[in-house]
Design an enzyme around this catalytic site. Structure first.
Site, short mmCIF file in Angstrom:
data_model
loop_
_atom_site.label_atom_id
_atom_site.label_comp_id
_atom_site.label_asym_id
_atom_site.label_seq_id
_atom_site.Cartn_x
_atom_site.Cartn_y
_atom_site.Cartn_z
N HIS A 26 10.75 -48.26 -22.71
CA HIS A 26 8.97 -47.16 -22.49
C HIS A 26 7.96 -48.17 -22.96
O HIS A 26 7.49 -49.40 -22.84
CB HIS A 26 8.99 -46.10 -22.75
N GLU A 80 15.21 -42.27 -28.94
CA GLU A 80 15.13 -43.65 -30.26
C GLU A 80 15.78 -42.42 -31.36
O GLU A 80 16.30 -41.69 -31.34
CB GLU A 80 13.89 -43.93 -30.13
#
Length: 200
Positions: free
Chosen positions: A9, A80
């Protein structure tokens, strides 16, 4: 055979402040939004068929800003690592307050469970399972995955059949591009941490 373009990202405020994010979120920086346009130019000629993204905001916002004209499949399995009480802390503060756990994570990550968070071995298992489930569902596709640094590092360690602590030898910059091909559940790594699309 599938071809995967796996992207971290865009940079967030917490990335900029060197804070541990984990499963908490922080907004993308304005510079990240500009850099996503550069990545879009790189990807638009790659004939992407499908997009999968972590369901954490910084990842799926990155995927949305790429504007590739495809539905984005949100995937919890690509979240994550849950770093528990470390989330929001700088590395210096973590080293100061949780020195023993930090050292164990660096030396024996496969044995590490974060306080209030996730076990690293179980995290590896969920990431592997998510990736190979997607691979089984498709054939001959170009697939974009937008997720997180630790998730990508664990994928690469899995593909290389390397010890988990070797993940600390892999760098993943924000908006880095990794290219993987799979055939009969055999992965081939074609590139890692490619950031040539970014101006700086």
């Amino acid at each position: 055979m599938n071809t995967y373009y796996i992207v971290r990202h865009g940079k967030t405020i917490w990335n900029q402040e060197h804070r541990t994010q984990g499963q908490k979120d922080s907004p993308l920086t304005e510079k990240a939004k500009q850099d996503i346009v550069l990545l879009r130019e790189r990807l638009k000629n790659l004939n992407i068929d499908l997009i999968y993204s972590s369901d954490l905001k910084r990842a799926h916002e990155t995927a949305n800003l790429l504007e590739l004209g495809l539905d984005i499949h949100l995937e919890k399995g690509f979240r994550e690592i849950d770093f528990g009480v470390w989330e929001g802390m700088t590395i210096d503060l973590i080293k100061s307050n949780y020195s023993e756990l930090y050292e164990n994570w660096k030396e024996n990550p496969e044995e590490t469970t974060f306080i209030g968070g996730e076990n690293m071995t179980k995290a590896m298992e969920r990431i592997q399972k998510t990736f190979w489930n997607i691979d089984q569902m498709h054939s001959g596709k170009n697939i974009l995955i937008v997720c997180h640094a630790m998730v990508i590092k664990l994928m690469l360690i899995h593909f290389l059949e390397a010890p988990m602590n070797k993940m600390f030898n892999i760098h993943q910059g924000n908006l880095a591009l990794n290219k993987i091909k799979t055939e009969n559940k055999e992965p081939k790594i074609l590139s890692i941490n490619d950031m040539s699309h970014l101006e700086d």
